[in-house]
Structures are given as C-alpha cells and as structure tokens.
Design a protein around this motif. Sequence first.
Motif, mmCIF file in Angstrom:
data_model
loop_
_atom_site.group_PDB
_atom_site.id
_atom_site.type_symbol
_atom_site.label_atom_id
_atom_site.label_comp_id
_atom_site.label_asym_id
_atom_site.label_seq_id
_atom_site.Cartn_x
_atom_site.Cartn_y
_atom_site.Cartn_z
ATOM 1 N N CYS A 151 37.557 15.351 -8.331
ATOM 2 C CA CYS A 151 38.532 14.442 -7.728
ATOM 3 C C CYS A 151 39.453 15.146 -6.742
ATOM 4 C CB CYS A 151 39.383 13.772 -8.807
ATOM 5 S SG CYS A 151 38.567 12.367 -9.557
ATOM 6 N N MET A 152 39.571 16.459 -6.887
ATOM 7 C CA MET A 152 40.447 17.214 -5.975
ATOM 8 C C MET A 152 39.691 17.683 -4.731
ATOM 9 S SD MET A 152 43.521 17.298 -7.120
ATOM 10 C CE MET A 152 44.380 18.708 -6.417
ATOM 11 N N ASP A 153 38.430 17.271 -4.576
ATOM 12 C CA ASP A 153 37.611 17.700 -3.444
ATOM 13 C C ASP A 153 37.574 19.211 -3.293
ATOM 14 O OD1 ASP A 153 36.483 15.432 -2.291
ATOM 15 O OD2 ASP A 153 38.448 14.847 -1.487
ATOM 16 N N PRO A 154 37.176 19.934 -4.333
ATOM 17 C CA PRO A 154 37.216 21.396 -4.252
ATOM 18 C C PRO A 154 36.132 21.939 -3.320
ATOM 19 C CG PRO A 154 36.146 20.719 -6.276
ATOM 20 C CD PRO A 154 36.613 19.457 -5.620
ATOM 21 N N ASP A 155 36.351 23.148 -2.835
ATOM 22 C CA ASP A 155 35.345 23.818 -2.006
ATOM 23 C C ASP A 155 34.388 24.628 -2.870
ATOM 24 O OD1 ASP A 155 36.517 22.762 0.200
ATOM 25 O OD2 ASP A 155 37.759 24.519 0.622
ATOM 26 N N VAL A 156 34.829 24.954 -4.071
ATOM 27 C CA VAL A 156 33.980 25.707 -4.992
ATOM 28 C C VAL A 156 34.268 25.225 -6.409
ATOM 29 C CG1 VAL A 156 35.676 27.574 -5.154
ATOM 30 C CG2 VAL A 156 33.308 28.044 -5.749
ATOM 31 N N GLU B 241 43.795 4.596 -4.169
ATOM 32 C CA GLU B 241 42.837 5.472 -3.495
ATOM 33 C C GLU B 241 42.220 6.448 -4.499
ATOM 34 O OE1 GLU B 241 44.673 7.784 -0.464
ATOM 35 O OE2 GLU B 241 42.776 8.610 0.262
ATOM 36 N N ALA B 242 43.090 7.078 -5.305
ATOM 37 C CA ALA B 242 42.599 8.043 -6.293
ATOM 38 C C ALA B 242 41.696 7.364 -7.314
ATOM 39 C CB ALA B 242 43.783 8.720 -6.985
ATOM 40 N N ALA B 243 42.094 6.160 -7.748
ATOM 41 C CA ALA B 243 41.299 5.440 -8.744
ATOM 42 C C ALA B 243 39.951 5.041 -8.151
ATOM 43 C CB ALA B 243 42.061 4.208 -9.226
ATOM 44 N N GLY B 244 39.944 4.674 -6.879
ATOM 45 C CA GLY B 244 38.691 4.302 -6.226
ATOM 46 C C GLY B 244 37.709 5.455 -6.219
ATOM 47 N N LYS B 245 38.216 6.618 -5.856
ATOM 48 C CA LYS B 245 37.354 7.802 -5.830
ATOM 49 C C LYS B 245 36.893 8.166 -7.240
ATOM 50 C CE LYS B 245 37.305 12.657 -4.399
ATOM 51 N NZ LYS B 245 36.046 12.637 -3.649
ATOM 52 N N ALA B 246 37.818 8.087 -8.193
ATOM 53 C CA ALA B 246 37.476 8.416 -9.578
ATOM 54 C C ALA B 246 36.394 7.480 -10.108
ATOM 55 C CB ALA B 246 38.733 8.332 -10.456
ATOM 56 N N LYS C 235 41.672 23.857 -4.420
ATOM 57 C CA LYS C 235 40.364 23.896 -3.769
ATOM 58 C C LYS C 235 39.310 24.581 -4.644
ATOM 59 C CE LYS C 235 41.026 21.568 -0.514
ATOM 60 N NZ LYS C 235 40.053 20.571 -0.146
ATOM 61 N N MET C 236 39.717 25.011 -5.832
ATOM 62 C CA MET C 236 38.783 25.657 -6.753
ATOM 63 C C MET C 236 38.749 24.878 -8.053
ATOM 64 S SD MET C 236 40.377 29.482 -6.293
ATOM 65 C CE MET C 236 39.017 30.606 -6.120
ATOM 66 N N GLY C 237 37.771 24.012 -8.211
ATOM 67 C CA GLY C 237 37.670 23.236 -9.447
ATOM 68 C C GLY C 237 37.222 24.126 -10.583
#
Lengths: 247, 238
Positions: free
Chosen positions: A159-164, A119-124, A85-87
């Motif tokens: 890509c990991m949808d981090p919060d920060v 799914e991951a490739a789509g988001k990327a 959650k922390m990029g």
Amino acid sequence: MTTDVIIRTEDLEKRFKGGEIHALNGISTQVRRGEVVVVIGPSGSGKSTFLRCLNLLEAPSSGTVTFEGVDITDPGVNINVHRQKMGMVFQHFNLFPHMTVLRNMTIAPVKLLAKSKEEAAGKAMALLERVGLADRADAYPSQLSGGQKQRIAIVRALCMDPDVMLFDEPTSALDPEMVGEVLDVMKQLVRDGMTMVVVTHEMGFAKEVGTRVLFMDYGKIVEENSPAELFSSPKSDRLKSFLAKVL
Amino acid sequence: MTFRERFVFVFIEDDRWKRHLLTGLGRTLLVTLGALAIGVAIGLLISIVRVTHDKQIGQMRRGVLRFLLRFFNRISIIYLTVIRGTPVVVQLLIAFFVIFISSNNKMMVAIITFGVNSGAYVAEIIRGGIMSIDSGQFEAGRSLGFGYIRTMWFIITPQAFKNILPSLANEFIVLLKETSIAGYIGFEDLAKGGDIIRGRTFDAFLPLIAVALVYLVLVIFFTWLTGKLERRLRSSDN
C-alpha cells in the motif's frame, strides 16, 4: 528490466552484547532494481540481521547502507522517509490486532502520504482483490488464518508503493498447508517486477524465482550465484553440507 | 433505645449524616479524582521517560538529548524508589507538617500527596502495559515509515491501554480507599466523618458500618463501570 543499483551495502558489521557476538562480519553486496535476491543459510548465520540492517531496524555497528543513492546510515538522514519506500514482511506477520484489515492497510498511506481515506481504501481493496481476501476487509487479524495474515501483511506493505520489498522468513511461522498461498502471492510480485530481498528456507522458491542467491554463514556471504549454478554446483564445503541437509 | 431511635440519634440529629457523611463523601471523591488526575499525568510522563530510555538509549548517539534522557530516567527511578519504598501515611505527614508547613489547605495537601503517590504506581502500570506489547508491533510500525512518537501513538498505546485498564481501575479503587487515611492530618473526609460521629454519639457500630458500606458501594459501582468499558474495548479480540 533496468539494472541500476537500489541497495548497496559496504562492509556491514553488526556486533551484539558489547562485541562478543559478531552477527555480521563485513557484508558488501548490492541489489539491482528488479532483482529477486534470496538469502539462505543456517540459523544464526546472520541472514535476518542482514535483512534488518537494510532498513535500519537493526542499526549496523559499522559500514554503510546506500538506498537509492542515499547513505541511510548517515545520522543526518531521516530514515522514516526512506523506510516508506522499503516494504517489510515479518516472520510473525505483525499485523496491528486492534485495527481491521482495511485499517491495517490504510493507516500508513493516510497518515504518512497524506492520501485521502477513500483513495487509500480504493487501493487497499484492489490489492485485497488480487490476493483473494477482499471479503475479509472488515475482519480483525485474530479472525484470520496464518496464511491470510501473511498475505495481508504483504499487501499492507504494498500500500505504500515501495521500491523494494524485504521478506524476513515469511513462511517460517506458517502451517505447511498455508505456505503455498503466501509463496504464490510472492511469485505474483516477482512477475510484476518488484525488487525483493527474501530471507527464507524455501529452497524451491529460491530456485524458481530467485535471480541471485546469497549463502551466508557466520555473518559472511560465503557464496553468491544464480540459483541454477549455486544449487547444482556449490563450490564451498559449507554450502555443500548445508544443501545436503536441506534438500 | 430502639434501633430506630438509635439510628435517628446517630445520623439524623444535628444533620450529622449531611454534615459529616455527605460532605465527607464529597471530599473523598474530590481528593480521589484530583489525585487520579495528578497520578495519571505523572504516571504517563514517568513511563514515557522510562520506556523511551529503555527502548531507545542503545541506538542514540552521544549528545544533549541522550544526556537529558539519562538524567530524567535517573530522576524517575529515584522518584519510584522513594515513593514506593515509604508508607503513604508517612508521606502524607511529611507533606503536611514539613513540606507545606505554611499552608493549612488540607484538601490540597491530600490531593498532591495521593496524586504523587499514585503516580509512581500508575507509571509502572503503564510501563508494564507498553512493554507487554510484542516488539514486532513496534517494528512493523517503524518499517512502514512511522517515527517513534507516531508508532507509539497509533500502534502501541491503543493496545497497551486495553491491557492496562484492569490494573488502572484497580489502582483507582485502591486510591479511593487509601484516601481514608487523610484523617491523619485532620482532613474531614468520609472516614473521618464517621469517626467524628462516633466521638459525638459514643456509638461506634452504626457510623463505622455506614462508612464501610458507602466505600463498598462506591467500589462496586466503579468496578462495574470499568468492566463495561473493558468489554467495549475487547471488541477486536473475538
């Protein structure tokens, strides 16, 4: 913009080489959701060490880091889960050279979040589109310019949808003409409301989008204020002399 | 005696080429491959212990795990020092005449000796390969949320493997040639086979040159093979 605290550090200390070097000397601060905290200071002031302590890439010698209500310095905590959650974005990009751009971006979501490859490739691809690098999805890092590498490194973390997002001097290793493209991506992130902690020498960036600026020296936060205040009316002599040199 | 007659006498008569050279070649290859398997297994294990120790011990808290890591690291260092500090011929003789005194299986003794010996070199090659990867790669993996093992597996080892392939191939070639000392314990490998022919025929030139040529062809072949593999692995570096 909500105002809950996302990261809180309490009396963070870091000593190197058996205590001789005191890189962090009691840092207590907090980062609220949606804030863009910019950390400035002379080299050797401990600002990078501070940032690296936030996701425990550097283990603090003492003190605590609380992330979303969990004390992650507690040895019983699985730090890997919280790091998702922390990029983090590094000065030297640290893209994986043996993987294509797309694979760089999808490996973590696929292996750690159990997302399907599609799914991951789509988001990327959507993220690459946003930073204007969709056509480089199948390239290897060695085929990219520094600015492109850093933009990929940023979207890889996203890509990991981090919060920060933690930025460790993201533009310091770039040729001057490439600094702008990376800062643009970061400003775009600010507009999207991403919580960010940015260690940088780009005072312009701090002034323009920072919500709060921390000035560090000798492992301490010497001064802390809104960018407008901090740059126009610095209080401490050390900050004054620092700003005189860099502005 | 013409060259042709001499050649027939040395190699063809009594099927000497088959009995000594071909069988010997088979044994040489078997010992080399067996030793390679053991060497890589030991090398991998030792290098994992050494690298994990060097990278992680500073951040580990006191406990059983840390104690074990320290312990195995010490053992590894002793192993590396002893194996690399003594001649392999002496190791072979000790293995045959001291450690495995009750066994007459020379092939087994040779495989184990060369395997254990090679393991020390392979361990240092692998360790060097892992250490040569920029620590930023490790940090990038960890910062995405990968644990230590998965970071090693997905990010570090694929890059390290590419870097160490030339050294590993070189170690294999050294090993192949090194097994020729197995004759010291009376193991009839390729080199010993040539020597036996020399003893039977009182001709030194033909059998020894023949043996040298076979080794040379083998080495050239394996060098070519690894070169091909290397080029394939380099595809991401253009």
